[in-house]
Scaffold this active site. Structure first.
Site, mmCIF file in Angstrom:
data_model
loop_
_atom_site.group_PDB
_atom_site.id
_atom_site.type_symbol
_atom_site.label_atom_id
_atom_site.label_comp_id
_atom_site.label_asym_id
_atom_site.label_seq_id
_atom_site.Cartn_x
_atom_site.Cartn_y
_atom_site.Cartn_z
ATOM 1 N N HIS A 187 0.842 -1.208 0.000
ATOM 2 C CA HIS A 187 0.000 0.000 0.000
ATOM 3 C C HIS A 187 0.873 1.252 0.000
ATOM 4 O O HIS A 187 1.764 1.395 0.848
ATOM 5 C CB HIS A 187 -0.892 0.028 1.238
ATOM 6 C CG HIS A 187 -1.913 -1.065 1.264
ATOM 7 N ND1 HIS A 187 -3.226 -0.886 0.889
ATOM 8 C CD2 HIS A 187 -1.813 -2.371 1.618
ATOM 9 C CE1 HIS A 187 -3.886 -2.027 1.020
ATOM 10 N NE2 HIS A 187 -3.054 -2.943 1.461
ATOM 11 N N ASP B 74 0.049 4.400 0.772
ATOM 12 C CA ASP B 74 -0.094 5.273 1.954
ATOM 13 C C ASP B 74 0.490 4.647 3.221
ATOM 14 O O ASP B 74 0.766 5.357 4.185
ATOM 15 C CB ASP B 74 -1.560 5.687 2.166
ATOM 16 C CG ASP B 74 -2.528 4.524 2.082
ATOM 17 O OD1 ASP B 74 -2.095 3.398 1.756
ATOM 18 O OD2 ASP B 74 -3.729 4.723 2.336
ATOM 19 N N GLU C 52 -8.419 -12.118 6.386
ATOM 20 C CA GLU C 52 -7.369 -11.479 7.188
ATOM 21 C C GLU C 52 -7.764 -11.390 8.661
ATOM 22 O O GLU C 52 -6.908 -11.267 9.528
ATOM 23 C CB GLU C 52 -7.102 -10.060 6.619
ATOM 24 C CG GLU C 52 -5.944 -9.322 7.274
ATOM 25 C CD GLU C 52 -5.711 -7.922 6.725
ATOM 26 O OE1 GLU C 52 -6.536 -7.461 5.908
ATOM 27 O OE2 GLU C 52 -4.725 -7.283 7.116
HETATM 28 ZN ZN LIG Z 1 -3.228 -4.907 2.344
#
Ligand SMILES: [Zn+2]
Length: 330
Positions: free
Chosen positions: A14, A16, A200
């Site tokens: 990612h 950010d 997750e």
């Molecule tokens: Zn991720």
């Protein structure tokens, strides 16, 4: 085996979550953005999730500061360039970075300007370093479904120009896939490849649904297929590739320790696993470090490494020429 010198590929990173803390302070000063501290150690603390972080929700709070800073063309271009620079310096040859464009329109940028700025940053780095980058557009599953259409409509003209895929991310609720069947099918029809964050936070069935209902080719994390036979079987039989991120999984409490991570068992059982950072800053890691964890905890050898590298090439959303080039590094 020395992870730092091995050629590497990253499929799940990612933007950010991978901003250099020094850059946050620098951009804040240049653009006159008010941030809680200009002290590097304090800013680092604000951006890095501890290993004893309690949940994915707590982990996600670490994105507030970088997103505040990533609201101009210049900052987006610089941060993308620096991410590829960091990756190239640890011998990463190919990286797919992802981010949610709708997080970066607070100060007036259009979605198109946001995407173009990131693509410029990728190109800048490709000129300077031996690395190639592609872009995945993430959509937040806690935002209304209409926002996915907005990202697709505005992002489609960059397909073939750096944008390769669509992703769903943010906190994971049970059965989320059902809400997104239509927009993801539409994206797919336009030519977006599909990767979905799932499995997750304890819900293995979400992986099954992401594969069946959203036709996900890759799954971000997928840790909890270990507790769902149907999900495990579909991932294995269809050759769905898992983008696994060991450090992040310890931080978000998907697993309690590195030794309890299922990646090596999956790999030995023929599941296609790949190794990724998720977030270089929030998880305070890099790709070499993630492989070092596997070398230390599971004693993976060069043959294991090669298999994971091939899995990454195979599952990447790169064109054939790039894939052939990547195969020559190993
Ligand atoms: Zn991720």
């Amino acid at each position: 085996m020395n992870a730092i010198t091995l050629p590497k590929i990253e499929l799940h990173c990612h933007l950010d979550g991978s901003v250099r803390p020094e850059t946050i302070i620098d951009i804040a000063k240049i653009e006159g953005i008010n941030i809680p501290s200009y002290d590097i150690e304090t800013v680092r603390e604000m951006m890095i999730a501890p290993l004893d972080c309690t949940s994915l929700l707590e982990y996600l709070k670490k994105f507030d500061l970088p997103i505040k800073i990533m609201q101009s063309k210049e900052s987006l271009r610089r941060i993308s360039f620096e991410l590829l620079e960091d990756a190239a310096q640890e011998n990463t040859k190919y990286i797919e970075i992802r981010f949610a464009p709708l997080h970066h329109i607070r100060e007036g940028l259009t979605v198109e300007e946001v995407i173009e700025s990131v693509l410029w940053g990728i190109r800048d780095a490709e000129v300077m370093y031996d690395i190639k980058g592609k872009l995945i557009l993430s959509c937040m599953r806690n935002m209304p479904v209409d926002t996915v259409y907005e990202v697709i409509e505005k992002g489609k003209k960059y397909l073939g120009k750096g944008v390769v895929a669509i992703d769903l991310c943010a906190n994971e609720d049970k059965g989320f896939s059902k809400r997104f069947i239509e927009p993801i099918a539409y994206a797919s029809k336009l030519g977006f490849r599909v990767t979905i964050h799932a499995g997750e936070t304890g819900i293995g069935r979400n992986v099954l649904e992401a594969v069946k209902l959203l036709r996900a080719e890759r799954i971000g994390h997928g840790v909890f297929i270990k507790d769902c036979v149907e999900a495990y079987e579909i991932v294995k039989s269809k050759g769905v590739t898992l983008e696994m991120c060991p450090t992040s999984n310890v931080q978000t409490k998907a697993v309690t320790s590195f030794s309890g991570h299922p990646i090596y068992d999956f790999h030995k059982d023929g599941i296609k696993v790949t190794v990724n950072t998720d977030n270089r800053t929030v998880s305070d890691t890099n790709l070499s470090n993630e492989y070092d964890v596997l070398i230390e905890e599971f004693k993976i050898n060069y043959e294991d490494y090669k298999k994971m590298y091939y899995n990454s090439v195979d599952a990447s959303f790169a064109d054939l020429t790039t894939k052939e080039r990547l195969m020559k590094y190993i």
